[in-house]
Design an enzyme around this catalytic site. Sequence first.
Site, PDB file in Angstrom:
ATOM      1  N   ASP A  47       0.815  -1.220   0.000  1.00 13.66           N
ATOM      2  CA  ASP A  47       0.000   0.000   0.000  1.00 13.66           C
ATOM      3  C   ASP A  47       0.845   1.265   0.000  1.00 13.66           C
ATOM      4  O   ASP A  47       0.448   2.286   0.567  1.00 13.66           O
ATOM      5  CB  ASP A  47      -0.961   0.022   1.210  1.00 13.66           C
ATOM      6  N   LYS A  50       2.385   2.044  -5.001  1.00 16.72           N
ATOM      7  CA  LYS A  50       3.127   1.547  -6.169  1.00 16.72           C
ATOM      8  C   LYS A  50       2.281   1.686  -7.426  1.00 16.72           C
ATOM      9  O   LYS A  50       2.800   1.958  -8.500  1.00 16.72           O
ATOM     10  CB  LYS A  50       3.451   0.052  -6.014  1.00 16.72           C
ATOM     11  N   GLY A  74      -4.337  -4.600  -4.700  1.00 17.08           N
ATOM     12  CA  GLY A  74      -5.342  -3.817  -5.406  1.00 17.08           C
ATOM     13  C   GLY A  74      -4.908  -2.381  -5.538  1.00 17.08           C
ATOM     14  O   GLY A  74      -4.289  -1.846  -4.628  1.00 17.08           O
ATOM     15  N   HIS A  75      -5.186  -1.786  -6.665  1.00 15.34           N
ATOM     16  CA  HIS A  75      -4.995  -0.348  -6.755  1.00 15.34           C
ATOM     17  C   HIS A  75      -5.974   0.277  -7.737  1.00 15.34           C
ATOM     18  O   HIS A  75      -6.525  -0.394  -8.603  1.00 15.34           O
ATOM     19  CB  HIS A  75      -3.554   0.039  -7.034  1.00 15.34           C
ATOM     20  N   GLN A 256       2.286  -6.168  -2.833  1.00 13.88           N
ATOM     21  CA  GLN A 256       2.603  -6.064  -1.400  1.00 13.88           C
ATOM     22  C   GLN A 256       3.953  -5.360  -1.181  1.00 13.88           C
ATOM     23  O   GLN A 256       4.307  -4.510  -1.962  1.00 13.88           O
ATOM     24  CB  GLN A 256       2.566  -7.440  -0.729  1.00 13.88           C
TER      25      GLN A 256
HETATM   26  P1  IMP Z   1      -2.674 -12.724   2.141  1.00 12.62           P
HETATM   27  O1  IMP Z   1      -1.682 -12.235   1.140  1.00 12.62           O
HETATM   28  O2  IMP Z   1      -4.108 -12.444   1.765  1.00 12.62           O
HETATM   29  O3  IMP Z   1      -2.441 -14.152   2.522  1.00 12.62           O
HETATM   30  O4  IMP Z   1      -2.438 -11.881   3.480  1.00 12.62           O
HETATM   31  C1  IMP Z   1      -1.222 -11.977   4.200  1.00 12.62           C
HETATM   32  C2  IMP Z   1      -0.818 -10.629   4.789  1.00 12.62           C
HETATM   33  O5  IMP Z   1      -0.473  -9.766   3.717  1.00 12.62           O
HETATM   34  C3  IMP Z   1      -1.937  -9.923   5.553  1.00 12.62           C
HETATM   35  O6  IMP Z   1      -1.346  -9.168   6.602  1.00 12.62           O
HETATM   36  C4  IMP Z   1      -2.527  -8.987   4.525  1.00 12.62           C
HETATM   37  O7  IMP Z   1      -3.169  -7.871   5.120  1.00 12.62           O
HETATM   38  C5  IMP Z   1      -1.271  -8.582   3.772  1.00 12.62           C
HETATM   39  N1  IMP Z   1      -1.531  -8.171   2.396  1.00 12.62           N
HETATM   40  C6  IMP Z   1      -1.788  -8.949   1.333  1.00 12.62           C
HETATM   41  N2  IMP Z   1      -1.939  -8.206   0.232  1.00 12.62           N
HETATM   42  C7  IMP Z   1      -1.732  -6.937   0.588  1.00 12.62           C
HETATM   43  C8  IMP Z   1      -1.704  -5.698  -0.135  1.00 12.62           C
HETATM   44  O8  IMP Z   1      -1.892  -5.622  -1.346  1.00 12.62           O
HETATM   45  N3  IMP Z   1      -1.443  -4.590   0.603  1.00 12.62           N
HETATM   46  C9  IMP Z   1      -1.195  -4.641   1.943  1.00 12.62           C
HETATM   47  N4  IMP Z   1      -1.203  -5.768   2.642  1.00 12.62           N
HETATM   48  C10 IMP Z   1      -1.461  -6.902   1.967  1.00 12.62           C
END
Ligand code: IMP
Length: 462
Positions: A47, A50, A74-75, A256
């Site tokens: 977040d 990017k 997501g963006h 991420q």
């Molecule tokens: P997962 O990727 O859904 O398995 O989540 C694992 C961790 O990564 C959690 O803390 C989510 O909140 C975080 N996370 C996954 N995708 C994003 C993103 O695009 N932005 C911020 N945090 C993310």
Amino acid sequence: MPLPATYGYSPHPVPLPATPLVYSRPAPIIARYVMSVLVIVGALWGDEAKGKLVDVLAGDADLNVRYCGGHNAGHTVAADGKTFKFHLIPSGILHENCTAVISGGMVVCPKTLLDELDNLHANAKTTGRLRISKSAHVLFPYHRLLDRLEEEYRGARRVGTTSRGVGPAYQDKVARFGIRMAEFVDPERFPERLRIALAMKNRTIQLYGEEPLEYEPLLDEYQEYAERVRPFVGEVEREVNEAVRAGKRILFEGAQGTMLDLDHGTYPFVTSTYPTAGGACLGTGLAPGQIDNVLGVCGAYATRVGSGPFPSELCGSLADRIREEGREFGTTTGRPRRCGWLDLVAVRHASRISGFTSLAVTRLDVLSGFDQVGLCAAYDIEGTRVDWVPTDMAELEKAEPLWETMPGWSGDLSLCRKEDELPAQATEFLRRIEAFTETPISIVSVGARREETIILRPDLLW
Ligand code: IMP
């Protein structure tokens, strides 16, 4: 499409030198003369905006390749007066001449993909330039169900996932039960692959006390999706490799951020893949030596969604103020983001792991109006000053931030187009980030819109 003239430079094309470069060691097999491969990496917990930078830079790129993750990311991109939300498709698709690539390092939810394609069509955007790797893995409803069941089982130690099923899809990949795109779009192979995978997953689902999923309806639904996805699937790794060798401009985009990296992040509170620059090689077949520049992206302050240590986290009214001013609510889940001052220790950690050749600092405008701004310059761990990120999360969970404070600034920074238009205190703040992280800043973002961008060092990008 070149960047607008307000950026004050014309980066494209880079002229070839008149004579080949002279190498003091044996020449590499692939000799290239142009800086054409740029990898964008989130420095902290994702977040970092990017998406906006990808949108700005993709106008100059021939290929925009996403190398990891799934629809957990997501963006939102504003283009031609319309708003586009992307979870899977690289936003470079919005630029004419830029091919958008979903690489083999990704896991793909076909339904989300098709929704994004439909939205592009509905807004008269062409999707013919989308390519999907045969080795990308497909995400099914049983992954989403297992994500929820696993999180419930973890209880107080839940990861706080996005509940999209991304972790379980990567589990299947590593366990060699996953279904790849090549099999998914093959009408001969897919029914049998799904039958075996589902039977196996249903055992686990039943262990959690849930009803098994039915095979026939799932097959029917996903066969329909496969029909629509098939035209985009191809030998993407070879195509990317050839584009690199041809000196095309390629923007690799991680999802991420570094602190969510499976190995280098705050394990187990991480995502299931590799957002660091090395992930670009793993996910796409890019050779490490082919990366020219790595752009690390961090906000002027830090955020995190989900559970896990966040040493520079603020609470109370200060955190609320940053959250409100920065509209810090997740694009994918809508969850309020945890907010804190920028963690310089973590950004330097990220810079070293990914070899950032420069940094982009985003959301500088959001900090306007604070009397003082903070930076986390070290951790206090049980009375010891630590200025690196400990590998053991038990230690990081005990870390208390040691702050540096700097005078704040005021005014509407979104109007600034050059560095010398920024308030002196904001410039000082940027200089401190550079000095601590040992990384020059090439871009400063002062607003959500494309033009609200100051490019300081174009030479560090392409
Ligand atoms: P997962 O990727 O859904 O398995 O989540 C694992 C961790 O990564 C959690 O803390 C989510 O909140 C975080 N996370 C996954 N995708 C994003 C993103 O695009 N932005 C911020 N945090 C993310």
